[in-house]
Design an enzyme around this catalytic site. Structure first.
Site, PDB file in Angstrom:
ATOM      1  N   HIS A 140       0.869  -1.175   0.000  1.00 46.28           N
ATOM      2  CA  HIS A 140       0.000   0.000   0.000  1.00 46.28           C
ATOM      3  C   HIS A 140       0.912   1.233   0.000  1.00 46.28           C
ATOM      4  O   HIS A 140       2.011   1.180   0.546  1.00 46.28           O
ATOM      5  CB  HIS A 140      -0.832  -0.055   1.282  1.00 46.28           C
ATOM      6  CG  HIS A 140      -1.924   0.977   1.384  1.00 46.28           C
ATOM      7  ND1 HIS A 140      -1.697   2.272   1.766  1.00 46.28           N
ATOM      8  CD2 HIS A 140      -3.259   0.877   1.190  1.00 46.28           C
ATOM      9  CE1 HIS A 140      -2.845   2.928   1.800  1.00 46.28           C
ATOM     10  NE2 HIS A 140      -3.808   2.117   1.454  1.00 46.28           N
ATOM     11  N   ASP A 183       3.016  -4.473   8.043  1.00 44.71           N
ATOM     12  CA  ASP A 183       1.799  -3.684   7.848  1.00 44.71           C
ATOM     13  C   ASP A 183       0.630  -4.640   8.082  1.00 44.71           C
ATOM     14  O   ASP A 183       0.354  -5.519   7.262  1.00 44.71           O
ATOM     15  CB  ASP A 183       1.785  -3.124   6.425  1.00 44.71           C
ATOM     16  CG  ASP A 183       0.472  -2.421   6.074  1.00 44.71           C
ATOM     17  OD1 ASP A 183      -0.515  -2.599   6.813  1.00 44.71           O
ATOM     18  OD2 ASP A 183       0.441  -1.715   5.057  1.00 44.71           O
ATOM     19  N   GLN A 241      -4.530  -5.140   6.883  1.00 44.76           N
ATOM     20  CA  GLN A 241      -5.494  -6.090   6.326  1.00 44.76           C
ATOM     21  C   GLN A 241      -5.502  -7.428   7.050  1.00 44.76           C
ATOM     22  O   GLN A 241      -6.403  -8.239   6.842  1.00 44.76           O
ATOM     23  CB  GLN A 241      -5.212  -6.331   4.839  1.00 44.76           C
ATOM     24  CG  GLN A 241      -5.456  -5.124   3.951  1.00 44.76           C
ATOM     25  CD  GLN A 241      -6.916  -4.681   3.916  1.00 44.76           C
ATOM     26  OE1 GLN A 241      -7.827  -5.455   4.182  1.00 44.76           O
ATOM     27  NE2 GLN A 241      -7.144  -3.432   3.600  1.00 44.76           N
ATOM     28  N   LYS A 265     -10.450  -1.003  10.349  1.00 43.12           N
ATOM     29  CA  LYS A 265     -10.545  -2.215   9.526  1.00 43.12           C
ATOM     30  C   LYS A 265     -10.984  -3.410  10.367  1.00 43.12           C
ATOM     31  O   LYS A 265     -11.191  -4.499   9.844  1.00 43.12           O
ATOM     32  CB  LYS A 265      -9.191  -2.532   8.878  1.00 43.12           C
ATOM     33  CG  LYS A 265      -8.569  -1.337   8.182  1.00 43.12           C
ATOM     34  CD  LYS A 265      -8.469  -1.512   6.704  1.00 43.12           C
ATOM     35  CE  LYS A 265      -7.609  -0.428   6.105  1.00 43.12           C
ATOM     36  NZ  LYS A 265      -8.029  -0.026   4.773  1.00 43.12           N
ATOM     37  N   CYS A 303      -4.766   2.395  -3.702  1.00 42.58           N
ATOM     38  CA  CYS A 303      -3.538   2.956  -3.115  1.00 42.58           C
ATOM     39  C   CYS A 303      -2.378   1.997  -3.290  1.00 42.58           C
ATOM     40  O   CYS A 303      -1.501   1.881  -2.421  1.00 42.58           O
ATOM     41  CB  CYS A 303      -3.712   3.289  -1.633  1.00 42.58           C
ATOM     42  SG  CYS A 303      -4.924   4.553  -1.328  1.00 42.58           S
TER      43      CYS A 303
HETATM   44  C1  LIG Z   1      -2.423  -2.905   3.374  1.00 42.78           C
HETATM   45  C2  LIG Z   1      -2.769  -1.552   3.903  1.00 42.78           C
HETATM   46  N1  LIG Z   1      -1.832  -0.809   4.489  1.00 42.78           N
HETATM   47  C3  LIG Z   1      -2.092   0.401   4.990  1.00 42.78           C
HETATM   48  C4  LIG Z   1      -3.341   0.965   4.908  1.00 42.78           C
HETATM   49  C5  LIG Z   1      -3.555   2.339   5.447  1.00 42.78           C
HETATM   50  O1  LIG Z   1      -4.428   2.346   6.522  1.00 42.78           O
HETATM   51  P1  LIG Z   1      -4.983   3.690   7.120  1.00 42.78           P
HETATM   52  O2  LIG Z   1      -5.491   4.487   5.960  1.00 42.78           O
HETATM   53  O3  LIG Z   1      -6.070   3.269   8.042  1.00 42.78           O
HETATM   54  O4  LIG Z   1      -3.847   4.374   7.819  1.00 42.78           O
HETATM   55  C6  LIG Z   1      -4.363   0.240   4.298  1.00 42.78           C
HETATM   56  C7  LIG Z   1      -5.706   0.824   4.175  1.00 42.78           C
HETATM   57  O5  LIG Z   1      -6.299   0.902   3.140  1.00 42.78           O
HETATM   58  C8  LIG Z   1      -4.071  -1.037   3.784  1.00 42.78           C
HETATM   59  O6  LIG Z   1      -5.011  -1.766   3.183  1.00 42.78           O
END
Ligand SMILES: Cc1ncc(COP(=O)(O)O)c(C=O)c1O
Lengths: 416, 156
Positions: free
Chosen positions: A133, A210, A213, A236, A374
């Site tokens: 991401h 990370d 998910q 999430k 993203c």
């Molecule tokens: C794999 C992954 N990493 C990071 C994020 C970023 O999360 P947040 O926008 O809640 O900080 C997301 C959210 O879409 C994600 O799916």
């Protein structure tokens, strides 16, 4: 939670009962029942979470850590109790290793800006994967740019799986950190993070996971995994937005400089010198999102009462059912066909742009995500501008996948 | 439900399938790039203006959703032979129409009125207006890529 736990092993998965816990699901959009399949973007909130936040504002709203009055004590207790719940949920050794953040993004930035700025130098390398991401790419790019370090990328195969041999080749004496996602939001791939961590550690390299998910879908044990950092977002996992967690090993966090300066993160302040507070307060400057923390605690209670493993099994059934159903539509190309996958199905539909798919599905009540998620490098890897993505949560049912299939067929008719 | 004809009208579907004035133009004297980060729509717009300020020729190339492609295609048809002032005028009318700023679509938009339904799809307004913003940038010979998300308040 002893009773809830016992319940979770003996009872069948009563998805219809769980659905009733989510008030938002019981509504019509564009005149038809809502089918919410955008859980990888954010999950809906159970009544217990909504009410926990509500109760805080109605009954004991106060600032924490500073008041001597009753409400402040109650708020502080709820805030710190939630930290212990989170500690148990991911099996951290110490509740001081649980740092509240705004979400995954802030957690990763925190590590990049504190640990990273202190430990990464010119010529060093940071390793990310091709399926990250943007929030696990850009903070490292910013750090590398500042320090003259280099960002290296672990490639993936056509199924969307990490190439582990390439990964091993990329870990060198220059590598300072491996930052990888546990589960890909764009592809659904579950990465073999235990192997990654073990290998990186054998070379003396730290690993950040990370967990955005994975947290709602996989039972995470940070001690068993031995990861150095693990970041996730509350929203999430059925908790409010604006609250998240960074887990870090105590020794690492303790040695890191603070992230932001301000109130609550100090032991004492004079104009000559400030000494910082101990963990976790060192990383929690300013008045935090107290209601969000309380909501996150309630969400973890809710999820634990059902059982993450049972939720994972339910979502896996939906994944198998959905993959079969969608594969029958000949125009569909599923992007991300890893052997190990979470409840995410990314797809393209002939030449129809995902944004058009999203609009037509929405009109039929089906909420999915359309776009690059993203994760533009992933889109580039598969040579597509975007995908449509259906992603499942603990409350989804097979009938909703049937509605999705019908809605996709209708989309094909519009563009026939 | 299941009626998409307010947005996906036949004329729009036809232009997205068979875009007019599609492809690079070698004798253009103005051009600009547009990008919609939301859905990844990318397009390049080419103009050939004569000294009197008449659009002699206009082409576009790029990839995108049905709405952005059809909008670009129909815009090129509408603007060929027009004076730049007229083009600017139509741009503003089109913009106001898809933003829902005016009650009724102005008659001089002609066939472009099929995009009136876009106003009920806020997520799609940028798709419909990308080509127009890019055309404007080309007229003014702006060098930067036009983005529908450039923080300049280009809301539609
Ligand atoms: C794999 C992954 N990493 C990071 C994020 C970023 O999360 P947040 O926008 O809640 O900080 C997301 C959210 O879409 C994600 O799916």
């Amino acid at each position: 939670m002893a009773t809830a736990h016992a319940e979770s092993t003996t009872q069948t998965y009563d998805v219809l009962k769980y659905r009733k816990d989510f008030p938002i699901l019981n509504q019509k959009v564009h005149g038809v029942p809502l089918v919410y399949l955008d859980n990888a973007a954010t999950t809906q909130k159970p009544l217990s979470v909504i009410e926990a936040e509500n109760k805080y504002y109605r009954e004991y709203n106060a600032n924490i850590h500073r008041g001597v009055h009753l409400l402040s004590q109650q708020a502080t207790k709820a805030y710190e109790d939630a930290r212990v719940k989170i500690q148990k949920f991911i099996n951290a050794a110490n509740s001081a290793e649980i740092i509240y953040t705004r979400g995954t993004t802030e957690g990763i930035n925190l590590v990049a800006q504190t640990w990273g700025r202190k430990n990464v130098q010119a010529g060093d390398e940071i390793l990310v994967s091709a399926m990250e991401h943007h929030s696990n790419i850009v903070p490292w790019q910013m750090l590398c740019e500042e320090k003259g370090a280099k960002l290296k990328v672990i490639p993936i195969n056509d199924a969307g799986e990490l190439l582990m041999d390439e990964f091993k080749k990329l870990v060198t004496s220059k590598t300072k950190l491996v930052a990888v996602t546990h589960v890909s939001n764009a592809l659904g791939t579950i990465n073999p993070i235990a192997d990654i961590i073990q290998y990186a550690h054998s070379k003396g390299v730290l690993v950040l996971i990370d967990g955005a998910q994975s947290i709602p879908h996989i039972k995470v044990d940070v001690q068993a995994l031995d990861c150095d950092f693990y970041a996730f977002s509350g929203h999430k996992i059925y908790a409010p937005t604006g609250i998240g967690v960074l887990y870090g090993k105590y020794k690492l966090l303790d040695a890191m400089p603070p992230y932001q300066g301000g109130g609550d993160m100090i032991a004492s302040v004079t104009f000559e010198k400030t000494t910082y507070a101990k963990l976790p307060n060192k990383f929690e400057a300013g008045t935090p999102h107290i209601a969000g923390v309380i909501g996150l605690g309630a969400a973890l209670d809710y999820v634990s009462a059902i059982g993450v493993d049972r939720i994972a099994a339910h979502e896996h059934e939906l994944l198998v059912y959905g993959t079969q159903a969608l594969s029958k539509i000949k125009e569909i190309r599923i992007i991300g066909t890893a052997a190990m996958k979470a409840g995410v199905i990314s797809f393209t539909l002939g030449e129809i742009h995902p944004h058009d798919i999203g609009t037509i599905l929405d009109k039929q009540g089906v909420a999915i995500r359309a776009g690059h998620h993203c994760a533009q490098p992933v889109m580039e890897r598969f040579d597509i501008p975007a995908t449509a993505r259906a992603s499942f949560g603990l409350y989804n049912v097979k009938e909703e996948i049937d509605v999705l299939v019908t809605a996709i067929q209708k989309t094909l008719e519009v563009f026939a | 439900m299941s009626d998409f004809s307010d947005l996906y009208q036949d004329l729009i579907l036809d232009h997205q399938k068979n875009p007019r004035n599609f492809g690079e133009m070698t004798d253009a004297n103005h051009h600009a790039d547009g990008y919609n980060p939301l859905c990844g729509d990318k397009l390049t717009l080419y103009l050939k203006l004569d000294d009197a300020g008449t659009i002699q020729d206009i082409h576009f190339k790029g990839s995108g959703c049905a709405i952005s492609k059809a909008s670009a295609s129909m815009m090129t048809v509408a603007l060929k032979g027009k004076k730049t002032a007229e083009a600017e005028h139509l741009f503003h009318e089109f913009h106001d129409m898809v933003m829902g700023k005016i009650e009724k679509a102005p008659e001089d938009l002609g066939k472009l009125k099929v995009f009136e339904g876009v106003k009920d799809y806020p997520a799609r307004v940028k798709c419909a207006s990308l080509a127009w913003h890019t055309m404007e940038a080309a007229l003014h010979n702006e060098k930067d890529v036009v983005s529908t998300d450039d923080g300049k308040g280009m809301e539609g």
